[in-house]
Design a protein around this motif. Sequence first.
Motif, PDB file in Angstrom:
ATOM      1  N   TYR A 466       2.301  10.511  21.998  1.00  0.00           N
ATOM      2  CA  TYR A 466       1.883  10.831  23.373  1.00  0.00           C
ATOM      3  C   TYR A 466       1.562   9.526  24.084  1.00  0.00           C
ATOM      4  CZ  TYR A 466      -0.894  12.588  27.281  1.00  0.00           C
ATOM      5  OH  TYR A 466      -1.395  12.851  28.527  1.00  0.00           O
ATOM      6  N   THR A 467       1.959   9.426  25.340  1.00  0.00           N
ATOM      7  CA  THR A 467       1.663   8.242  26.143  1.00  0.00           C
ATOM      8  C   THR A 467       0.408   8.488  26.959  1.00  0.00           C
ATOM      9  OG1 THR A 467       4.009   7.704  26.298  1.00  0.00           O
ATOM     10  CG2 THR A 467       2.533   6.643  27.884  1.00  0.00           C
ATOM     11  N   VAL A 468      -0.559   7.629  26.803  1.00  0.00           N
ATOM     12  CA  VAL A 468      -1.859   7.793  27.474  1.00  0.00           C
ATOM     13  C   VAL A 468      -1.687   7.646  28.984  1.00  0.00           C
ATOM     14  CG1 VAL A 468      -4.208   6.884  27.681  1.00  0.00           C
ATOM     15  CG2 VAL A 468      -3.061   6.902  25.444  1.00  0.00           C
ATOM     16  N   GLN A 469      -2.255   8.595  29.727  1.00  0.00           N
ATOM     17  CA  GLN A 469      -2.233   8.543  31.183  1.00  0.00           C
ATOM     18  C   GLN A 469      -3.495   7.862  31.703  1.00  0.00           C
ATOM     19  OE1 GLN A 469       0.683   9.731  32.659  1.00  0.00           O
ATOM     20  NE2 GLN A 469       1.208   9.859  30.463  1.00  0.00           N
ATOM     21  N   ARG A 470      -3.457   7.418  32.927  1.00  0.00           N
ATOM     22  CA  ARG A 470      -4.598   6.734  33.537  1.00  0.00           C
ATOM     23  C   ARG A 470      -5.833   7.657  33.540  1.00  0.00           C
ATOM     24  NH1 ARG A 470      -4.916   2.396  36.895  1.00  0.00           N
ATOM     25  NH2 ARG A 470      -2.647   2.378  37.149  1.00  0.00           N
ATOM     26  N   GLU A 472      -7.509   8.897  31.001  1.00  0.00           N
ATOM     27  CA  GLU A 472      -7.691   9.778  29.855  1.00  0.00           C
ATOM     28  C   GLU A 472      -8.520   9.105  28.769  1.00  0.00           C
ATOM     29  OE1 GLU A 472      -4.193  12.994  29.382  1.00  0.00           O
ATOM     30  OE2 GLU A 472      -3.579  10.950  28.894  1.00  0.00           O
ATOM     31  N   THR A 473      -9.222   9.912  27.990  1.00  0.00           N
ATOM     32  CA  THR A 473      -9.982   9.436  26.836  1.00  0.00           C
ATOM     33  C   THR A 473      -9.381  10.023  25.569  1.00  0.00           C
ATOM     34  OG1 THR A 473     -11.546  11.283  26.874  1.00  0.00           O
ATOM     35  CG2 THR A 473     -12.086   9.347  28.231  1.00  0.00           C
ATOM     36  N   LEU A 474      -9.677   9.418  24.438  1.00  0.00           N
ATOM     37  CA  LEU A 474      -9.138   9.918  23.174  1.00  0.00           C
ATOM     38  C   LEU A 474      -9.633  11.338  22.875  1.00  0.00           C
ATOM     39  CD1 LEU A 474      -7.342   8.938  20.748  1.00  0.00           C
ATOM     40  CD2 LEU A 474      -9.507   8.664  19.529  1.00  0.00           C
ATOM     41  N   PRO A 475     -10.953  11.633  23.036  1.00  0.00           N
ATOM     42  CA  PRO A 475     -11.389  13.008  22.780  1.00  0.00           C
ATOM     43  C   PRO A 475     -10.693  14.037  23.669  1.00  0.00           C
ATOM     44  CG  PRO A 475     -13.263  11.527  22.797  1.00  0.00           C
ATOM     45  CD  PRO A 475     -12.098  10.747  23.283  1.00  0.00           C
ATOM     46  N   ALA A 476     -10.413  13.687  24.935  1.00  0.00           N
ATOM     47  CA  ALA A 476      -9.721  14.616  25.827  1.00  0.00           C
ATOM     48  C   ALA A 476      -8.297  14.875  25.321  1.00  0.00           C
ATOM     49  CB  ALA A 476      -9.695  14.064  27.244  1.00  0.00           C
ATOM     50  N   ILE A 477      -7.629  13.827  24.840  1.00  0.00           N
ATOM     51  CA  ILE A 477      -6.283  13.995  24.294  1.00  0.00           C
ATOM     52  C   ILE A 477      -6.339  14.836  23.021  1.00  0.00           C
ATOM     53  CG2 ILE A 477      -4.330  12.754  23.275  1.00  0.00           C
ATOM     54  CD1 ILE A 477      -5.037  10.427  25.200  1.00  0.00           C
ATOM     55  N   ALA A 478      -7.380  14.606  22.212  1.00  0.00           N
ATOM     56  CA  ALA A 478      -7.532  15.386  20.985  1.00  0.00           C
ATOM     57  C   ALA A 478      -7.696  16.871  21.299  1.00  0.00           C
ATOM     58  CB  ALA A 478      -8.731  14.871  20.184  1.00  0.00           C
ATOM     59  N   GLY A 504      -0.676   3.949  29.253  1.00  0.00           N
ATOM     60  CA  GLY A 504       0.617   3.466  28.779  1.00  0.00           C
ATOM     61  C   GLY A 504       0.691   3.309  27.270  1.00  0.00           C
ATOM     62  N   GLN A 505      -0.440   3.361  26.583  1.00  0.00           N
ATOM     63  CA  GLN A 505      -0.462   3.205  25.129  1.00  0.00           C
ATOM     64  C   GLN A 505       0.121   4.450  24.462  1.00  0.00           C
ATOM     65  OE1 GLN A 505      -4.356   2.378  23.655  1.00  0.00           O
ATOM     66  NE2 GLN A 505      -3.797   2.531  21.503  1.00  0.00           N
TER      67      GLN A 505
END
Length: 514
Positions: A466-470, A472-478, A504-505
Amino acid sequence: MPASPRVPVALLALGLVVFSRDADALSKKDQAAVEALNQRMQAAESRYRRGVVMIGNADPAGRAEVDAALQDMEDTMAACAKQKGCSPTTLLAAYKRLLKQNADAASGEELPEDEAAADAAALAADVPEAARAAALLDADGRRFVEMVKYNPAVQAGIRRWLTDMRPALMDSYENYQYMRQLMWPQFQRAGLPEALLFGILAKESNGRVHSTSRAGAAGPLQFMYATGKRFGLGDDGTGFDTRYDPRRAAEAAAEYLNERLGQLNRSIELSLAAYNGGEGRALRVYNGSGGRDFWDESVYTQFPAETRDYVPMVIAAAWLFLHPKEYGLRFPKVDARPAPLRLSRPSSIYELTICMGNGDTRDGYMRALRNLNPRYQADAWLPAGTVLNATAKMVGLYGRWCEKGPRADLAHTLVTSDPTRAIVRTGPVTPVAPDAGIAAAPPADADTAGEAAAAAVPRPARPASYTVQRGETLPAIAQKFQCDTGGLARANGLKAPRFAIRAGQKLKLEGCEG
């Protein structure tokens, strides 16, 4: 059902006021005043007993009677501190000694011996307000007052804490009460005043454990990385920075301050100047001045403006901690009895905050839960079976509202909602030319055709990354991909508690449901 009187009933021990045995050395006037205080305390105890009986009989006026009796006891202890021959310090010792004996017996509940002892110890850790007045008038509080100067700079600091900074002071006090049983013992063992701990905490972070400054200072007591490392703080091997741990931070701060006090002639002001402005600078200024104190102009002017503000503001917060009544200040009452909270279903601190509600608080329990569990971010996905540090009140609210039921389901829905799903896709849109006029009506089956086209689009397979959006936090992505936050962090080499990521990461989505 009326609220349990467990904590106040333990205060029945306060009815046994211990006065100075050196009564023969007192004048008749002083002896009469001591006796009057004794009678006043006995009357407050009787009133308290009546209130407890009323509570037991479900009389709604019982709680008000109990509160009024506790106020009588507190006022009596304050008067005792000013009366020759009356010893509030001994009174406090008697209270602590009798608390363990009476806490559970007075509540009328049968508990196993080890459980009763643990419960009484928890109550003793959170000294109720009526006993706290005596605690702060004992030798520890007096020693702090004697070690600092109550001058116009401190008075200006008090003015600021009581006006535009009053909300921050109240928040600091409430946050501290939840962490007190973790932090205060570290200062007590080091022989340092509790008021000093509170003053530093209030000025540094307002009691927010995850506070981080632009300069890199971190935690409730704002240790810089290098300084923290000298005093045992830093990565504990799991990726967690122990500068965010309130117990470890208080232990390090106590050691640091005692080291400074030893170098700087036991001066709290100079030690605070070192804490804020650098120990090297403080020692050079002190030695260069021939040992003058912080308020001497030749010393004071050598510190930066931030430090000149910091020192009196810490002392001012500590002063208010010791003398709230003199300034018309009523700190919030906090039920901070510690208790473990075991999750029966996957959750997050955000979810717990919503389902628990406010309880008896103004702002709810998110800050307290975060402070007591510094390893977890508020939106981190925590699996069932996770044990959190909490309070007895929180555990009760969790069992009532968070394990199952409509509020538990609603809280889960709110924290797992994905804003991107609010966007409805209906198929390709044909642009209309600016001069095309009014478009013709679509065919009658256009909607049906659009739905069929959308249905024909196959659901994408679970992505491997997954490409991180502006923003966003890791817990939210989790939460978005139903991952365990810790597992996702380990898979991508990210360290707790910040789990720093950037837009972008690319993240590997290992162990996620998609």
